[in-house]
Design a protein around this motif. Structure first.
Motif, short mmCIF file in Angstrom:
data_model
loop_
_atom_site.label_atom_id
_atom_site.label_comp_id
_atom_site.label_asym_id
_atom_site.label_seq_id
_atom_site.Cartn_x
_atom_site.Cartn_y
_atom_site.Cartn_z
N ALA A 185 1.76 39.11 8.46
CA ALA A 185 1.22 39.50 6.85
C ALA A 185 -0.21 38.90 7.12
O ALA A 185 -1.23 39.99 6.90
N ASP A 186 -0.35 37.34 7.09
CA ASP A 186 -1.53 36.72 7.59
C ASP A 186 -2.81 36.89 8.25
O ASP A 186 -3.58 37.24 7.64
N ARG A 187 -1.82 37.34 9.67
CA ARG A 187 -2.86 37.96 10.28
C ARG A 187 -3.71 39.20 10.17
O ARG A 187 -5.08 39.82 10.79
N ARG A 188 -2.86 40.00 9.71
CA ARG A 188 -3.16 41.56 9.41
C ARG A 188 -4.03 41.52 7.31
O ARG A 188 -5.20 41.95 8.10
N ARG A 189 -3.76 40.50 7.05
CA ARG A 189 -5.00 39.81 5.57
C ARG A 189 -6.65 40.05 6.68
O ARG A 189 -7.38 40.56 6.28
N GLN A 190 -5.91 39.13 8.30
CA GLN A 190 -7.20 38.93 8.32
C GLN A 190 -7.99 39.86 9.13
O GLN A 190 -9.29 39.94 8.70
N GLU A 191 -7.68 40.61 9.69
CA GLU A 191 -8.23 41.35 10.76
C GLU A 191 -8.55 42.38 9.65
O GLU A 191 -9.85 43.75 9.32
N LEU A 192 -8.25 43.12 7.84
CA LEU A 192 -8.16 44.09 7.43
C LEU A 192 -9.68 43.27 6.14
O LEU A 192 -10.44 43.85 5.73
N VAL A 193 -9.29 42.04 5.93
CA VAL A 193 -10.26 41.55 5.01
C VAL A 193 -10.74 40.48 5.00
O VAL A 193 -11.92 40.00 4.06
N GLY A 194 -10.47 40.64 6.27
CA GLY A 194 -11.63 38.71 6.42
C GLY A 194 -10.87 37.30 5.78
O GLY A 194 -9.77 37.13 5.08
N ASP A 195 -12.00 36.78 5.73
CA ASP A 195 -11.52 35.16 5.63
C ASP A 195 -11.94 34.98 3.54
O ASP A 195 -11.45 33.98 3.01
N GLU A 196 -12.56 36.22 3.05
CA GLU A 196 -12.64 35.37 1.53
C GLU A 196 -11.63 36.35 1.03
O GLU A 196 -10.93 36.92 0.76
N VAL A 197 -11.55 34.98 -0.52
CA VAL A 197 -10.98 35.11 -1.38
C VAL A 197 -11.04 35.38 -2.08
O VAL A 197 -12.23 34.20 -2.77
N THR A 198 -11.38 37.12 -3.33
CA THR A 198 -11.56 36.95 -4.50
C THR A 198 -11.11 36.98 -5.60
O THR A 198 -10.09 36.38 -5.46
#
Length: 383
Positions: free
Chosen positions: A58-71
């Protein structure tokens, strides 16, 4: 000769037997495309190494989809009344008229609080209230017009699907007429709350008398068709099963395929401390930490690129655990949130307001990039 012929007794070699895919196979596939409901059910039950692998995927998928920004967003909450005719068993906020602690803010007071929030740097005000006998869609319209006249640039994120449903029926308007009227008056977006668990058997137990699953879907789809985007939520950890959780995610996913109107998904863990449901022994005392992490992870793998933003509610989870959830597929920390009375009434230990510096600190500590956003994730400013 070769031994391969005896591997599967009685199965012709040109026909592959039906082998259940392993968790590893499901997770590898999940990195390419969204998982099915059946796969989600298997994943949400994982333990041990497989659970760790789910969180990593899930963390990898997050990285691919939205990168490393936390808003996060600078916002302020206004709950304009706690007087409510509803009977939701998870709510410790509602009061009857005349009960001690019952209040009802008038439009001027709501506008004044919005002005204070705006002067303090809030870009959004989130407005929700109880189902007060004197409230209807025209009252919502007055709130919007009052705020827009005074502070035209603030984004108004307001009125749950239940409030819209109630306000429309009180005013004898259709949902479409109501939403069009409110949009014209300045409604920017709506919270996709009142979803709880989108299953009518569960709803009969936790919120009898609240809108049904199909009514919730109807309000949301009408909002999206009217051009009012919404968030979507899920309140879990009370009487529902893991099947119900996955079914709920599937309903949200199908709406999103149809309308593309959801901006973010916000799982909300049930705050049991003061809730009638728990006090009466009907519900479990909320979820455990691993259940939360599995839900975030499965949601990320089910939604894929259909719905890219998944929010952690630090108000419900606290900063330490909210930070951990950012490693399980989430990319948003919600708002800086002044005045959130609903979770606090339910016994949440965390917060009235948090300075953005505190959110930035827990984001940077993860080696991720803090960024301030607007409600619709259109303008994102890295810090």
């Amino acid at each position: 000769g070769s031994m391969s012929g005896v591997l599967f007794i009685g199965i012709p070699m040109n026909k592959t037997p039906d082998i259940e895919p392993t968790i590893e196979e499901i997770l590898n596939k999940a990195l390419e495309k969204p998982i099915s409901r059946e796969e989600a059910l298997k994943l949400i039950e994982t333990t041990g190494d497989e659970y760790q692998a789910l969180i990593r995927a899930a963390d990898r998928r997050r990285q691919e989809l939205v990168g490393d920004e936390v808003t996060y967003i600078k916002n302020w909450n206004i709950n304009f009344t706690d007087i409510c005719t509803g009977t939701c068993g998870f709510c410790a906020f509602r009061k009857d008229p005349g009960q001690e602690g019952a209040y009802f803010l008038d439009v001027d007071e709501i506008v004044q609080r919005t002005r204070t929030a705006w002067d303090d740097g809030a870009v959004e005000v989130c407005i929700q209230g109880g189902l007060h006998p004197d409230v209807d869609a025209y009252f919502y319209e007055k709130i919007l017009l009052g705020i827009k006249e005074e502070i035209p640039d603030i984004h108004i994120h307001a009125f749950s699907p239940m409030e819209i449903f109630y306000g429309a029926s009180q005013a004898e308007l259709t949902l479409e007429e109501t939403l069009k009227m409110l949009k014209d008056a300045g409604l920017g977006s709506m919270p996709g709350t009142a979803a709880e668990i989108l299953n009518d058997d569960v709803r009969k137990v936790i919120c009898p008398g609240k809108l049904t699953t199909s009514q919730w879907v109807e309000v949301i789809e009408t909002a999206h068709q009217t051009g009012v985007p919404t968030t979507c939520t899920m309140m879990y950890g009370h009487v529902e099963s893991t099947e119900h959780r996955v079914e709920h995610l599937e309903i949200l996913r199908n709406i999103q395929k149809k309308t593309k109107g959801f901006t973010e998904f916000v799982p909300l863990t049930f705050m049991h401390y003061n809730a009638p449901l728990y006090k009466q022994g009907i519900s479990i005392p909320g979820t455990t930490g691993t259940e939360d992490l599995k839900l975030y992870a499965v949601a990320r793998l089910m939604f894929g690129d259909l719905l890219k933003n998944i929010q952690v509610s630090w108000v419900k989870l606290g900063f330490k655990f909210a930070q951990v959830c950012l490693t399980a597929g989430c990319n948003d920390l919600g708002g800086t949130l002044g005045e959130e009375n609903i979770s606090r009434s339910a016994g949440a230990q965390h917060g009235v307001y948090t300075p953005p510096e505190e959110l930035q600190r827990i984001i940077r500590d993860l080696d991720r990039i803090p960024a301030e956003r607007d409600t619709l994730y259109k303008n994102i400013r890295q810090l």
